[in-house]
Design an enzyme around this catalytic site. Structure first.
Site, short mmCIF file in Angstrom:
data_model
loop_
_atom_site.label_atom_id
_atom_site.label_comp_id
_atom_site.label_asym_id
_atom_site.label_seq_id
_atom_site.Cartn_x
_atom_site.Cartn_y
_atom_site.Cartn_z
NE ARG A 1 5.62 -35.56 14.11
CZ ARG A 1 4.64 -35.87 14.95
NH1 ARG A 1 3.77 -34.94 15.33
NH2 ARG A 1 4.51 -37.10 15.42
CB CYS B 1 -2.53 -36.39 13.81
SG CYS B 1 -3.35 -36.95 15.32
#
Length: 273
Positions: free
Chosen positions: A179, A235
């Site tokens: 990611r 995050c």
């Protein structure tokens, strides 16, 4: 090295002897918002109350602010008071996801000036493995007075993040490497990472069974980070970043900040298409 007072663990055997704490079950499954509470009803640590990531530990989602905005501070403390949690109450929190959701709860309480919860090392699986019993009944809480709070500390929004970047802060991205690299993005509409960020996946501070690395290992894990510069952690939506913040606090870094909206907030400001 002694553990900093705001980031404390408790093991299952020690928890079994505790009689003076409110226990909170934070289990949750991203993408399956009912699953954590269903698991709780099937069995939980005796006396534990349940807090839901999206109903209790997050606020309403808007165009900006990310997928899990911080809950309104006064609303959260009212919920805590309904469970008998006052600012000085001893609290133990657990999940089944290597601290992913219990650490969010830890960060929220610490940020509000509450006594930070102790996190159950190894989570619910460790409790069962140590011979701990489970129950299915929902306990009756003993509410307490609702305190007034000023709001969260140790947090930045996108404007504050820009100021921190201009001041040469270290920006830590807690997501999986794929990611971070923009190779995949299962949750947000845009792939990639905030320019200048370093990738420190949140899973790296615990082992596969969900036990936190010891203090020496944590110090080694973070040893490559520049010293002296302020740290901002993010995050996807401000949840698993709290695992890294808990681990950093274990090493003595009590001042690292949370970018609460995280990547899901950041990418909401990017041009469409």
């Amino acid at each position: 090295m002694s553990s900093p007072s705001t980031a404390n663990l408790i093991n299952a055997r020690a928890l079994a002897a505790v009689t003076d704490a409110v226990v909170v079950d934070c289990r949750f499954v991203l993408g399956q918002p009912a699953a954590g509470y269903e698991d709780y009803l099937r069995g939980h640590i005796p006396g534990a109350h349940y807090l839901h990531l999206e109903r209790d530990l997050s606020g309403p989602v808007g165009p900006h602010g990310g997928r899990h905005p911080l809950p309104a501070a006064q609303q959260l403390v009212a919920k805590l008071a309904s469970l008998g949690i006052a600012p000085g109450t001893r609290v133990v929190a657990y999940d089944a996801s290597r601290f992913a959701f219990a650490a969010r709860f830890w960060w929220l309480l610490r940020s509000l000036g509450y006594r930070p919860p102790e996190l159950l090392d190894g989570g619910y699986a460790a409790w069962l493995a140590a011979g701990g019993t489970s129950e299915q009944c929902v306990p009756q809480p003993q509410p307490c007075a609702v305190p007034a709070v000023e709001g969260y500390t140790g947090v930045v929004d996108i404007a504050g993040l820009g100021a921190m970047q201009a001041a040469s802060s270290v920006l830590l991205d807690s997501r999986d490497p794929a990611r971070f690299a923009g190779l995949e993005e299962p949750l947000d509409p845009v792939a990639g990472h905030i320019p200048g960020a370093l990738n420190m996946p949140w899973q790296g501070v615990s082992d596969a069974r969900g036990f936190l690395l010891d203090d020496r290992q944590l110090a080694q894990h973070f040893a490559a980070l520049p010293e002296g510069a302020p740290r901002v952690v993010y995050c996807g939506s401000g949840v698993t970043a709290c695992v890294n913040l808990f681990a950093l606090a274990r090493t003595g870094d009590e001042h690292a900040l949370l970018y609460a909206g995280s990547w899901s907030d950041w990418c909401s400001y990017l041009p469409a298409g």
